[in-house]
Motif scaffolding. Sequence first.
Motif, mmCIF file in Angstrom:
data_model
loop_
_atom_site.group_PDB
_atom_site.id
_atom_site.type_symbol
_atom_site.label_atom_id
_atom_site.label_comp_id
_atom_site.label_asym_id
_atom_site.label_seq_id
_atom_site.Cartn_x
_atom_site.Cartn_y
_atom_site.Cartn_z
ATOM 1 N N VAL A 23 0.987 -0.850 -0.407
ATOM 2 C CA VAL A 23 -0.289 -0.274 0.330
ATOM 3 C C VAL A 23 0.786 1.335 -0.061
ATOM 4 N N MET A 24 0.544 2.822 -0.118
ATOM 5 C CA MET A 24 0.978 3.296 -0.425
ATOM 6 C C MET A 24 0.440 4.385 0.482
ATOM 7 N N PRO A 25 1.257 5.134 1.708
ATOM 8 C CA PRO A 25 0.784 5.335 3.109
ATOM 9 C C PRO A 25 0.710 7.124 2.510
ATOM 10 N N PHE A 26 -0.356 7.770 3.219
ATOM 11 C CA PHE A 26 -0.577 9.130 3.832
ATOM 12 C C PHE A 26 1.193 9.943 3.492
ATOM 13 N N ILE A 27 1.159 10.732 2.559
ATOM 14 C CA ILE A 27 2.379 11.343 2.607
ATOM 15 C C ILE A 27 2.381 13.461 2.494
ATOM 16 N N ARG A 28 2.301 13.572 3.155
ATOM 17 C CA ARG A 28 2.386 15.386 2.542
ATOM 18 C C ARG A 28 3.597 15.755 3.056
ATOM 19 N N ARG A 29 4.064 16.544 2.246
ATOM 20 C CA ARG A 29 6.241 16.915 1.534
ATOM 21 C C ARG A 29 5.576 18.520 1.208
ATOM 22 N N ILE A 30 6.660 19.663 2.085
ATOM 23 C CA ILE A 30 6.666 20.779 2.019
ATOM 24 C C ILE A 30 7.443 20.951 0.494
ATOM 25 N N ASN A 31 7.016 22.124 -0.234
ATOM 26 C CA ASN A 31 8.441 22.118 -1.588
ATOM 27 C C ASN A 31 8.645 23.597 -1.232
ATOM 28 N N THR A 32 8.456 24.256 -0.921
ATOM 29 C CA THR A 32 8.493 25.761 -0.544
ATOM 30 C C THR A 32 8.154 26.273 0.972
ATOM 31 N N LYS A 69 -3.015 13.396 -0.163
ATOM 32 C CA LYS A 69 -4.241 12.766 0.295
ATOM 33 C C LYS A 69 -5.806 11.846 -0.480
ATOM 34 N N THR A 70 -5.863 12.285 -1.627
ATOM 35 C CA THR A 70 -6.799 11.162 -2.268
ATOM 36 C C THR A 70 -6.678 10.628 -2.879
ATOM 37 N N SER A 71 -5.768 9.937 -3.104
ATOM 38 C CA SER A 71 -4.864 8.675 -4.021
ATOM 39 C C SER A 71 -5.270 7.922 -2.748
ATOM 40 N N ALA A 72 -5.115 8.481 -1.087
ATOM 41 C CA ALA A 72 -4.096 7.194 -0.356
ATOM 42 C C ALA A 72 -5.435 6.372 0.482
ATOM 43 N N ALA A 73 -6.840 7.327 -0.243
ATOM 44 C CA ALA A 73 -7.857 7.209 0.817
ATOM 45 C C ALA A 73 -8.380 5.529 -0.107
ATOM 46 N N ASP A 74 -7.921 6.062 -1.326
ATOM 47 C CA ASP A 74 -7.898 4.061 -2.137
ATOM 48 C C ASP A 74 -6.894 3.704 -2.730
ATOM 49 N N SER A 75 -6.808 2.395 -1.916
ATOM 50 C CA SER A 75 -5.571 1.378 -2.358
ATOM 51 C C SER A 75 -5.512 1.164 -3.707
ATOM 52 N N SER A 76 -6.056 0.706 -4.809
ATOM 53 C CA SER A 76 -6.121 1.045 -5.851
ATOM 54 C C SER A 76 -5.856 1.577 -6.787
ATOM 55 N N ALA A 77 -6.243 3.115 -6.025
ATOM 56 C CA ALA A 77 -5.507 3.869 -7.504
ATOM 57 C C ALA A 77 -3.703 4.655 -7.453
ATOM 58 N N GLU A 78 -4.599 4.988 -8.442
ATOM 59 C CA GLU A 78 -2.189 5.212 -9.245
ATOM 60 C C GLU A 78 -2.308 6.466 -7.828
ATOM 61 N N THR A 79 -1.099 6.421 -7.118
ATOM 62 C CA THR A 79 -0.484 7.489 -6.784
ATOM 63 C C THR A 79 -0.502 8.711 -7.595
ATOM 64 N N ILE A 80 -1.151 10.029 -6.477
ATOM 65 C CA ILE A 80 -0.916 11.627 -7.465
ATOM 66 C C ILE A 80 -0.679 12.588 -6.453
ATOM 67 N N TYR A 81 -0.082 13.315 -6.421
ATOM 68 C CA TYR A 81 0.290 13.993 -5.685
ATOM 69 C C TYR A 81 -0.276 15.378 -6.054
ATOM 70 N N GLU A 82 -1.001 16.038 -5.053
ATOM 71 C CA GLU A 82 -2.210 17.133 -5.527
ATOM 72 C C GLU A 82 -1.387 18.149 -4.200
ATOM 73 N N THR A 83 -1.493 19.744 -5.740
ATOM 74 C CA THR A 83 -0.705 20.638 -4.687
ATOM 75 C C THR A 83 -1.694 21.226 -3.531
ATOM 76 N N GLU A 84 -1.213 21.709 -2.467
ATOM 77 C CA GLU A 84 -1.872 22.348 -1.689
ATOM 78 C C GLU A 84 -0.548 23.634 -0.933
ATOM 79 N N SER A 85 -2.032 24.918 -0.355
ATOM 80 C CA SER A 85 -1.629 25.947 0.272
ATOM 81 C C SER A 85 -1.695 26.054 1.748
ATOM 82 N N TYR A 86 -0.308 26.973 2.587
ATOM 83 C CA TYR A 86 -1.322 26.485 4.007
ATOM 84 C C TYR A 86 -0.009 28.647 4.775
ATOM 85 N N ASN A 87 -1.483 28.905 5.587
ATOM 86 C CA ASN A 87 -0.794 29.886 6.046
ATOM 87 C C ASN A 87 -0.175 28.643 7.619
ATOM 88 N N ALA A 88 1.045 29.719 8.289
ATOM 89 C CA ALA A 88 1.510 29.034 9.611
ATOM 90 C C ALA A 88 1.698 29.736 10.440
#
Length: 229
Positions: free
Chosen positions: A109-118, A159-178
């Motif tokens: 399985v592919m675990p949930f991953i969030r990674r910071i880019n900038t 986040k989206t693809s990790a919820a479906d174990s059969s889906a191809e892993t896709i990383y979606e862009t996110e933005s957060y205030n910190a």
Amino acid sequence: MKRIILFFILFVWIIPRVYAAESDLYKFLWLDPDKKVYVLQNKVFRKKGTIYFDVSALIGLSSDFQNTTGFQIKPGFFFTEEFGIELKYSMYQNSDNTALKEVQRAAEVMPFIRRINTSMGGYFIWSPFYGKINTFNKIFYFDWYFGAGFGILQAESNKTSAADSSAETIYETESYNALMLKMALRFYLNKNWHIGLELQNDWYKAPGVLSGEKTRTNVDTMLNFGFRF
């Protein structure tokens, strides 16, 4: 992260003397009770009115499944000896680590991953302590300072693809205030050049795969090399 914080605590503990503001007040028991002595330390590297520019190599400590390295650039200005402002821009390089590969091999399985880019933002700097270390017959002067501020994290997650174990892993862009906090040590090589150690922690709210938004952290440790004038 605990080891990094412990490093800073132990480092400060073994420093023979750490001085605060130059107007420190010392009371001596052998004087009359109403006598006070103000001790003025000879501060060699003054900060008031100086502009500095740092370049840093960083290591990210927050992801269980990523090896994170990068760099940071930050200009700053001290308008008094103790207070200043600083801007920062960080860029990250992420790659899958051994833990991720082992999970994929064992559980398929592919675990949930969030990674910071900038990361970018600004700090209000408070530098209450300065001191010096005498080692190998050479005196090194340093400042110990803290920063608090706000910024923006540009990230991506599966986040989206990790919820479906059969889906191809896709990383979606996110933005957060910190909310950003940090502490650092700066060692002066001479009047213009310095090096330093720094620990930064960014707090932001972001959702997980099955849960709603919760407070998360992005922790970086870095080695600074800078110039001031």
